[in-house]
Design an enzyme around this catalytic site. Structure first.
Site, PDB file in Angstrom:
ATOM      1  N   ALA A  10      44.035  35.758  38.988  1.00  0.00           N
ATOM      2  CA  ALA A  10      43.537  35.395  40.313  1.00  0.00           C
ATOM      3  C   ALA A  10      42.469  36.342  40.849  1.00  0.00           C
ATOM      4  CB  ALA A  10      44.715  35.314  41.290  1.00  0.00           C
ATOM      5  N   ARG A  21      27.998  33.552  41.166  1.00  0.00           N
ATOM      6  CA  ARG A  21      27.403  32.628  42.133  1.00  0.00           C
ATOM      7  C   ARG A  21      26.426  33.290  43.092  1.00  0.00           C
ATOM      8  NH1 ARG A  21      33.260  29.781  43.173  1.00  0.00           N
ATOM      9  NH2 ARG A  21      33.047  28.082  41.645  1.00  0.00           N
ATOM     10  N   GLU A  32      41.550  40.817  29.199  1.00  0.00           N
ATOM     11  CA  GLU A  32      42.874  40.335  29.587  1.00  0.00           C
ATOM     12  C   GLU A  32      43.847  40.641  28.463  1.00  0.00           C
ATOM     13  OE1 GLU A  32      46.269  38.904  30.697  1.00  0.00           O
ATOM     14  OE2 GLU A  32      44.626  38.946  32.145  1.00  0.00           O
ATOM     15  N   SER A  38      43.369  32.743  34.446  1.00  0.00           N
ATOM     16  CA  SER A  38      43.275  31.923  35.663  1.00  0.00           C
ATOM     17  C   SER A  38      44.326  30.819  35.733  1.00  0.00           C
ATOM     18  CB  SER A  38      41.870  31.305  35.737  1.00  0.00           C
ATOM     19  OG  SER A  38      41.583  30.839  37.028  1.00  0.00           O
ATOM     20  N   CYS A  42      52.652  31.101  40.605  1.00  0.00           N
ATOM     21  CA  CYS A  42      53.652  30.637  41.575  1.00  0.00           C
ATOM     22  C   CYS A  42      54.215  29.267  41.213  1.00  0.00           C
ATOM     23  CB  CYS A  42      53.045  30.600  42.976  1.00  0.00           C
ATOM     24  SG  CYS A  42      52.490  32.216  43.560  1.00  0.00           S
ATOM     25  N   VAL A  80      43.309  47.204  28.055  1.00  0.00           N
ATOM     26  CA  VAL A  80      42.664  48.469  28.398  1.00  0.00           C
ATOM     27  C   VAL A  80      43.753  49.508  28.644  1.00  0.00           C
ATOM     28  CG1 VAL A  80      41.232  49.685  30.076  1.00  0.00           C
ATOM     29  CG2 VAL A  80      40.621  47.367  29.348  1.00  0.00           C
ATOM     30  N   ASN A 305      43.673  36.292  45.514  1.00  0.00           N
ATOM     31  CA  ASN A 305      42.445  35.507  45.496  1.00  0.00           C
ATOM     32  C   ASN A 305      41.456  35.991  46.554  1.00  0.00           C
ATOM     33  OD1 ASN A 305      42.435  32.994  43.582  1.00  0.00           O
ATOM     34  ND2 ASN A 305      44.543  33.202  44.285  1.00  0.00           N
ATOM     35  N   TRP A 434      57.141  20.630  74.331  1.00  0.00           N
ATOM     36  CA  TRP A 434      57.077  22.073  74.080  1.00  0.00           C
ATOM     37  C   TRP A 434      57.462  22.300  72.620  1.00  0.00           C
ATOM     38  CZ3 TRP A 434      54.887  25.387  77.323  1.00  0.00           C
ATOM     39  CH2 TRP A 434      54.842  25.075  78.694  1.00  0.00           C
TER      40      TRP A 434
END
Length: 444
Positions: A10, A21, A32, A38, A42, A80, A305, A434
C-alpha cells in the site's frame, strides 16, 4: 533522480505512483521480499468463507503491470537487509537465486510494513499453527483446513481475531478465542465490551479470558493437538496467533534512523525520517495523532495509502504535509458493527486528559419506523473545554455513517455541543429527527 522504495504494497506503491504521475525522467526501483505487490490485506479473512472468491481478487496491480504500464522496476523476493545512509546504498538478498544484491539511491522510501507477533512459546513451530498477514499465509491456512479440522483456537481478541472467528464459524468450525486480558477488542471501553461478548456467545464462540498461553502439544505426526495455558489445556486442530504486529525496521539498526512507538520509524509531517533523503510510510512508520497531539502507531491500510501518497509527493519536491489521524476503525463481527474513533476513556486517562463520557441506547431508524437496529453510542469529551475526544458505537445498520461523522468532527476539533448544530440527513427509515450522536450530545 533515482528513487528506491523498499516494500511493494500500500504505502510503497502509492508513493511510486505519485512519483510517476507528477514527475518525469526519474528512475523508480522497488524491492519486495514477498511475491505479491499491491494487494488488499484487510480482505484476507473474507476469502475463507467465500465472500471474496479468491485471493487473486485482492490484488490491485501485479508487478508486471507496474513495470510494463508505468515503468516502475519491480523486484519480488528481494529482501533489503542493510542500508548505508552515508553511501546511499541498499544491500540485500535475492531469494530467487540466493545471491546478494546492492543498489544506489538518491532518495529512499522505507515502506516495509509490519509482521505478526509470534511469541517464543514452546511448540510454536508445530504444524497447524499460523499467523495471517499475507496472501501466502491465507493460502497455507486454507490448504490445511479440511474435514478433520473442527476445533480452531484463536489467540488474541483484536481485529484479526474477531474477523477470523466470524469467517471460521461461517464454514462450520468450532471456534474458541483465548485472550489473556478480561475482554475482547480492548480498543473499546469495558462498558461497551459486553455487546461484543454477546455477539460471540450468540454464535457459540467460546471465550476464554485471563489465561496466558505457555505452549502447544502435538500428535505423533507433529500436528498441533492442544494449546497449553497457565490454567489448563484446550484441544485444537488449528491455531491462529493474532496478538498484534511489530514494524519491520530491525534491518535499520545502526543507521541512526530514529524509531519510537513500538519500533516504528518516527517521521515528520512530510514523511521524512531523521536521516536526510530517507522517508518512511505505512505500517513501519508512526502517524501523528491529532487528538493526542503526538506521534502514535495505529497500523491500518487507510493510513498506509495516505502516507504513501504524501511521501511520494514530498520525494519529488512537492511539499505536502500528512495532516494526521484521529484513530478511526470499524469491525464487522457477526451481526454487529463495532465502530471507534478518537480516544477511549482508558486512552484519555493514560495521557492525563481531563475527560468524562456519556452513553445512550438508540436506534438506526426512527423508533416508530423500526426497532430492529439498536445501537449503543458513547461519547468521550473533555469535561473542562467540552472538546470531543472520542466515540464508540456498537450496533447494526448505520454505525459506519455515524462513526465517520464523529471522525470528521474530531478532525476539526469540534466540541460535543457543536454536534447539535450539524445538519444531518433525516428520513424515518434512516434516522430520527435527532441523530443518535446528537441525542448523546444532548445528554452530555
Amino acid at each position: 533522480m533515482k528513487y528506491i522504495i523498499i516494500g511493494g504494497d500500500a504505502a510503497g506503491m502509492s508513493a511510486a505512483m505519485q512519483i510517476v504521475r507528477n514527475s518525469e525522467g526519474n528512475e523508480i526501483v522497488t524491492y519486495e521480499k514477498g511475491e505479491t505487490y499491491s494487494y488488499g490485506q484487510c480482505g484476507l479473512p473474507y476469502t475463507f468463507n467465500g465472500i471474496v472468491d479468491s485471493t487473486d481478487d485482492l490484488i490491485a496491480r501485479t508487478p508486471e503491470t507496474f513495470q510494463e504500464k508505468y515503468g516502475i522496476k519491480t523486484h519480488t523476493l528481494h529482501e533489503v537487509t542493510k542500508v548505508d545512509c552515508e553511501k546511499k546504498m541498499v544491500y540485500g538478498t535475492n531469494h530467487h537465486t540466493g545471491e546478494r544484491f546492492e543498489d544506489h539511491y538518491d532518495r529512499l522510501l522505507v515502506a516495509t510494513g509490519a509482521s505478526p507477533n509470534c511469541p517464543p512459546w514452546e511448540g510454536i513451530e508445530s504444524d497447524g499453527i499460523f499467523t495471517l498477514k499475507t496472501i501466502p499465509d491465507a493460502e497455507q491456512i486454507m490448504n490445511y483446513i479440511n474435514d478433520d479440522v473442527q476445533n480452531v483456537t484463536i489467540i488474541g481478541g483484536g481485529y484479526i481475531g474477531l474477523e477470523m472467528a466470524e469467517t471460521l464459524c461461517d464454514i462450520g468450525k468450532n471456534v474458541q478465542i483465548i485472550e489473556r486480558g478480561e475482554r475482547l477488542a480492548k480498543i473499546f471501553d469495558e462498558d461497551m465490551s459486553g455487546l461484543i461478548h454477546e455477539q460471540a456467545e450468540k454464535q457459540n464462540v467460546k471465550l476464554t479470558f485471563k489465561e496466558s498461553v505457555e505452549g502447544f502439544k502435538t500428535h505423533n505426526n507433529g500436528r498441533v493437538r492442544c494449546v497449553v495455558t497457565d490454567q489448563g489445556e484446550h484441544p485444537s486442530d488449528l491455531v491462529l496467533v493474532a496478538v498484534g504486529v511489530t514494524p519491520n525496521t530491525s534491518f535499520l539498526q545502526g543507521t541512526g534512523i530514529f524509531t519510537s512507538v513500538d519500533g516504528a520509524i518516527e517521521v515528520n509531517a512530510y514523511m521524512e525520517s531523521t536521516i536526510k533523503d530517507i522517508y518512511a510510510a505505512g505500517d513501519c512508520a508512526t502517524q501523528y495523532h491529532r487528538v493526542k497531539q503526538r506521534p502514535d502507531y495505529i497500523p491500518l491500510g487507510t493510513h498506509a495509502n495516505k502516507q504513501g501518497r504524501v511521501a511520494g509527493l514530498n520525494m519529488i519536491n512537492t511539499p505536502t504535509p500528512f495532516k494526521g489521524i484521529v484513530g478511526s476503525s470499524i469491525i464487522k463481527f457477526f451481526d454487529a458493527a463495532l465502530g471507534k474513533t478518537g480516544l477511549s476513556e482508558h486512552e484519555a486517562g493514560a495521557i492525563h486528559f481531563p475527560y468524562t463520557s456519556v452513553t445512550i441506547d438508540s436506534t438506526h431508524a426512527a423508533g416508530y419506523y423500526s426497532k430492529e437496529d439498536p445501537m449503543k453510542v458513547k461519547l468521550v469529551y473533555n469535561d473542562k473545554t467540552r472538546a470531543l475526544l472520542g466515540a464508540q458505537i456498537i450496533g447494526g445498520e448505520g454505525v459506519d455513517k455515524r462513526i465517520d461523522v464523529l471522525a470528521t468532527a474530531l478532525y476539526h476539533s469540534m466540541t460535543v455541543d457543536e454536534l447539535l448544530d450539524l445538519d444531518l440527513s433525516y428520513a424515518p427509515p434512516f434516522n430520527s429527527v435527532w441523530d443518535p450522536i446528537q441525542q448523546a450530545a444532548r445528554r452530555a
